[in-house]
Each structure stands twice: as C-alpha cells, then as structure tokens.
Design a protein around this motif. Structure first.
Motif, PDB file in Angstrom:
ATOM      1  N   PRO A 249       0.796  -1.227   0.000  1.00 52.50           N
ATOM      2  CA  PRO A 249       0.000   0.000   0.000  1.00 52.50           C
ATOM      3  C   PRO A 249       0.830   1.280   0.000  1.00 52.50           C
ATOM      4  O   PRO A 249       0.346   2.339  -0.387  1.00 52.50           O
ATOM      5  N   ASP A 250       2.097   1.199   0.439  1.00 54.69           N
ATOM      6  CA  ASP A 250       2.919   2.400   0.587  1.00 54.69           C
ATOM      7  C   ASP A 250       4.314   2.151   0.025  1.00 54.69           C
ATOM      8  O   ASP A 250       5.313   2.240   0.735  1.00 54.69           O
ATOM      9  N   PRO A 251       4.431   1.828  -1.279  1.00 59.40           N
ATOM     10  CA  PRO A 251       5.745   1.486  -1.830  1.00 59.40           C
ATOM     11  C   PRO A 251       6.732   2.643  -1.781  1.00 59.40           C
ATOM     12  O   PRO A 251       7.920   2.449  -1.518  1.00 59.40           O
ATOM     13  N   GLY A 252       6.252   3.844  -2.028  1.00 60.20           N
ATOM     14  CA  GLY A 252       7.155   4.987  -2.036  1.00 60.20           C
ATOM     15  C   GLY A 252       7.803   5.240  -0.697  1.00 60.20           C
ATOM     16  O   GLY A 252       8.969   5.630  -0.614  1.00 60.20           O
ATOM     17  N   GLY A 253       7.050   5.011   0.399  1.00 57.60           N
ATOM     18  CA  GLY A 253       7.578   5.300   1.718  1.00 57.60           C
ATOM     19  C   GLY A 253       8.248   4.129   2.403  1.00 57.60           C
ATOM     20  O   GLY A 253       9.197   4.306   3.168  1.00 57.60           O
ATOM     21  N   ALA A 254       7.764   2.903   2.149  1.00 51.40           N
ATOM     22  CA  ALA A 254       8.252   1.746   2.905  1.00 51.40           C
ATOM     23  C   ALA A 254       9.462   1.072   2.283  1.00 51.40           C
ATOM     24  O   ALA A 254      10.261   0.455   2.995  1.00 51.40           O
ATOM     25  N   ILE A 255       9.628   1.167   0.981  1.00 55.49           N
ATOM     26  CA  ILE A 255      10.653   0.367   0.317  1.00 55.49           C
ATOM     27  C   ILE A 255      12.071   0.810   0.668  1.00 55.49           C
ATOM     28  O   ILE A 255      12.964  -0.017   0.845  1.00 55.49           O
ATOM     29  N   VAL A 256      12.299   2.115   0.806  1.00 58.05           N
ATOM     30  CA  VAL A 256      13.670   2.571   1.099  1.00 58.05           C
ATOM     31  C   VAL A 256      14.160   2.082   2.454  1.00 58.05           C
ATOM     32  O   VAL A 256      15.234   1.472   2.539  1.00 58.05           O
ATOM     33  N   PRO A 257      13.429   2.299   3.558  1.00 57.95           N
ATOM     34  CA  PRO A 257      13.928   1.753   4.829  1.00 57.95           C
ATOM     35  C   PRO A 257      13.994   0.225   4.828  1.00 57.95           C
ATOM     36  O   PRO A 257      14.892  -0.358   5.438  1.00 57.95           O
ATOM     37  N   LEU A 258      13.062  -0.420   4.108  1.00 60.26           N
ATOM     38  CA  LEU A 258      13.130  -1.884   4.013  1.00 60.26           C
ATOM     39  C   LEU A 258      14.387  -2.301   3.267  1.00 60.26           C
ATOM     40  O   LEU A 258      15.085  -3.241   3.677  1.00 60.26           O
ATOM     41  N   ALA A 259      14.713  -1.606   2.181  1.00 60.43           N
ATOM     42  CA  ALA A 259      15.924  -1.920   1.419  1.00 60.43           C
ATOM     43  C   ALA A 259      17.174  -1.712   2.273  1.00 60.43           C
ATOM     44  O   ALA A 259      18.121  -2.508   2.207  1.00 60.43           O
ATOM     45  N   GLU A 260      17.177  -0.664   3.073  1.00 60.93           N
ATOM     46  CA  GLU A 260      18.319  -0.433   3.972  1.00 60.93           C
ATOM     47  C   GLU A 260      18.507  -1.608   4.921  1.00 60.93           C
ATOM     48  O   GLU A 260      19.639  -2.059   5.154  1.00 60.93           O
ATOM     49  N   MET A 261      17.407  -2.117   5.455  1.00 59.93           N
ATOM     50  CA  MET A 261      17.477  -3.234   6.393  1.00 59.93           C
ATOM     51  C   MET A 261      17.884  -4.519   5.689  1.00 59.93           C
ATOM     52  O   MET A 261      18.631  -5.337   6.241  1.00 59.93           O
TER      53      MET A 261
END
Length: 406
Positions: A249-261
């Motif tokens: 539902p929130d690819p723009g906001g969630a993907i960057v911190p998820l990618a960092e992790m």
C-alpha cells in the motif's frame, strides 16, 4: 444570474443518478457559494464543467465582496479568484485583507510565493520568502487549519522556513486540534514527530499514537511505515515485518527503509539483491531514486558513477532537504558534474543559506569557489564569506582577507 450545469454522477457502471440541482447565484447565497466552490468537488468534473464552476465561484465571490467590501475574508476570497494577469492587484488586496486580520489572506500570500515565486533568483518575487514565512506563521497563529498543518510540515522538512523539530511538534499538535483528532493523516504526522523527540514522554506519546493507528482492523496510510521507523532501533525484527506489510500500500515510503534493512541484514537475513530489485521496481518514488543515487555514489552494490549519482540524488532533492544539500556538496567536490536545473539548485541553496541552516552557507561558498562551470562565482562567494564572518564564523576570516586582497 449565473447557473452552473453539473454532470451526471454515476453510482454504478450502468445506473446514472439524477443530475444534482444547479446552483443559481443570488445576492442571498453569494457568500455561501463563494465559500463552497473553493472546496474540491466530490464528483468527477470534465474540463468544461470545471471551468463553469470556476466562473461561478468568481462571480459569487465578486458579488459577495462588492456587497460588503469591508469584510477582509471576502476581500481575500475575491483576490484568490483574480486571473494571473492581475496578480499584482491580487497581492495588494491580500496584503490589505491580511492587515485587517484575515487568516486566509495571510495563507494565500504564502501560497502565492509557493506557487509562483520560487526557483529562480533572477526573477523578482511578488511575495518574498521572508514575507511568505511570516505570513504562514501568522495564518497558523490565527488558527487557519491548512496553514497550521503546512507550517508543521515545513518546520520538519525545511523549505521557506528554517527547520525546527520542537516547533514542528508544537504546530503538529495545533494542526490535530484544528482539524479534529480523527484526522488520520495529521495524527501520523504528529505521531512520527513526537516519536523522534529526545524527551521520553513525547516519544512515548508518539509511539502510542502510531500504535493506535495500527490497531487490528484499522488502516491509516503511512502509519505502519512511521511506526516501523520509530521502533527500528529498538525492535528491528518487528520494524522489518511492518515495512514488509506496508510495502504494497505504501511502496514509495516503505521500500527505502526496508531496502536499507535488507542490505544491512538488520532485523533479518541480509538480501542486497532483493533490496536492489525493490528499489529499481519503484519507478516513481523519489526516495527510491535517492537511495539508488547513494548506492551509485558508494559503488559497492552498483557501479560507481558520480554523474548518475548526482542525477538520482537530485531527483530526491525536490522533496528532501538533506539530498538537496548533498547535491550542492557533490557539485563542488566533483566540478565536472552537472544538474539539469542549475537555477533551481542555486535558488534552494541560497534559501538554505539565508535561513542559516547548519552547513548551508559553507556549502554554497564552496560551490561558488569551485571550478564547476554551472556555479563558479568568486565575487558572489566573497559576499557570502562576509556574511559568514558577520555571523561569527571565524573559520572564514582568512578567506575574507584573501577576497579583499584580490
């Protein structure tokens, strides 16, 4: 008499509802129509219907203002409806209405600056940044809901006003009070700001707000991502789970911190290949572009390419103050690099320096002293060095002496 013809409104694929009654402008309903027609319509309007709506709004606000020219809010409403060719007259009316205490007039002065007066130092603004800053603050002080939430956001992220996290939290509280505590988007903003506070009671309250917004059966856009960010340091496993859940539902906001992790192996197994796939698959996310720029600059997971890194980070700089300043520093450090909109880059670098954002003035001076052909400007740098010394930066004293000697 003015009449607005509204289109049919469809409740299903085959069943049109009856057309809404057409508003008829009269002296008795002019004020009401003027106010109502500023709201976004709930139904779809084609271009012709939208144009008729705008015309009716103009006529209603004009009639209402002419019947009561001393009313500051009606003056502001009429000024808002003047065409762009009459912007000078509109700004004069807004300033007059603001001086009479109209919160809407103050907010519209800020809006004019935001919409028309930014991005080019060669253009003389009708509303300066300083005037827009003060107008926005005054509108918020007078209780204007949109001004209050806008001020909270800008104090948090920068642009037009100087960043101030404590003030952002204060105005976010006021925004929730002004718009009603049930406004989920404002509660997300407030919760995330409080959760970053160094005061334990404020952080606890922010976490509580975000937890409630993530209660079972309840969905609020952005709440899961902000809760994940807030607990990431203390509970990386849960944070990563929340980001995985927020990804669709929130690819723009969630993907960057998820990618960092995923890259760091934080909160679960390391999976840099998946991280890159997620970042590259999010085509329209400025945050994803910014992180791809960082990885391209780093040169470990992606081939190092300074110009491409600048291009990608510059994409993020439209919305991210830190990215904006990083671009300025990279342009100075690698003078062969270029940006597509040097006027915009320079404008926002000057704005940050004017606001005395940490490191902004020094970065701008370095850029102007660099060999970058888009920004090299030694006389301009020397003027900025004088400003830095006047602000107490003694590290610039020798550079000022060099400027005066040459």
């Amino acid at each position: 008499m003015a009449v607005l013809s509204l289109p049919l409104v469809f409740s299903g694929p085959d069943q049109p509802e009856a057309a809404q009654p057409e508003p008829v402008l009269t002296p008795q309903n002019a004020v009401e129509l003027c106010q109502q027609l500023f709201e976004e319509p709930r139904e779809y309007l084609d271009d012709a219907a939208r144009r008729r709506r705008w015309d009716l709004r103009h006529d209603a606000c004009k009639m209402a203002f002419e019947a009561n020219p001393a009313n500051a809010d009606l003056k502001a409403a009429y000024a808002r409806n003047l065409p762009y060719e009459k912007k000078t007259e509109a700004i004069a009316m807004l300033r007059e209405a603001a001086s009479q205490g109209s919160a809407e007039a103050y907010f519209q002065l800020y809006e004019h600056h935001r919409s028309w007066d930014r991005g080019d130092l060669d253009k003389v603004p009708l509303v300066t940044r300083a005037e827009a800053d003060q107008a926005l603050r005054k509108a918020a002080e007078l209780g204007h809901p949109a001004a209050t939430s806008t001020l909270a956001a800008l104090l948090g992220r920068g642009t037009t006003v100087r960043r101030d996290p404590a003030a952002a939290r204060y105005w976010a509280e006021r925004a929730v009070q002004a718009r009603s505590a049930t406004n989920g988007g404002l509660l997300v903003q407030l919760g995330s700001l409080l959760a970053t506070s160094d005061k334990p009671d404020e952080r606890a309250r922010g976490l509580d707000i975000l937890e409630k917004l993530n209660a079972p059966g309840h969905y609020q856009y952005g709440a899961k991502r902000e809760l994940a960010l807030a607990i990431r340091r203390d509970d990386p496993v849960r944070a990563r789970t929340l980001l995985e859940e927020a990804r669709q539902p929130d690819p723009g906001g969630a993907i960057v911190p998820l990618a960092e992790m995923l890259i760091a192996g934080e909160g679960g197994p390391s999976d840099p290949k998946r991280a890159l796939s997620l970042l590259k698959g999010t085509r329209d996310s400025w945050m994803a572009k910014g992180m791809l720029g960082q990885l391209t600059l780093e040169g470990k997971l992606l081939s190092r390419d300074i110009q491409e890194a600048v291009n990608l980070i510059d994409r993020a700089s439209t919305y991210d103050f830190d990215a904006r300043m990083q671009v300025v520093r990279l342009l100075a450090e690698y003078p062969e690099t270029r940006v597509n909109n040097p006027k915009g880059t320079l404008y926002y670098a000057v704005e940050a320096a004017e606001l005395d954002e940490p490191g902004a003035l020094a970065a701008l001076i370095k850029l102007k002293l660099s060999a970058n052909a888009q920004f090299q400007d030694r006389p301009g740098a020397c003027k900025l060095i004088e400003t830095a010394v006047s602000r107490g930066d003694q590290t610039m004293a020798q550079r000022l002496a060099d400027c005066r000697a040459n």
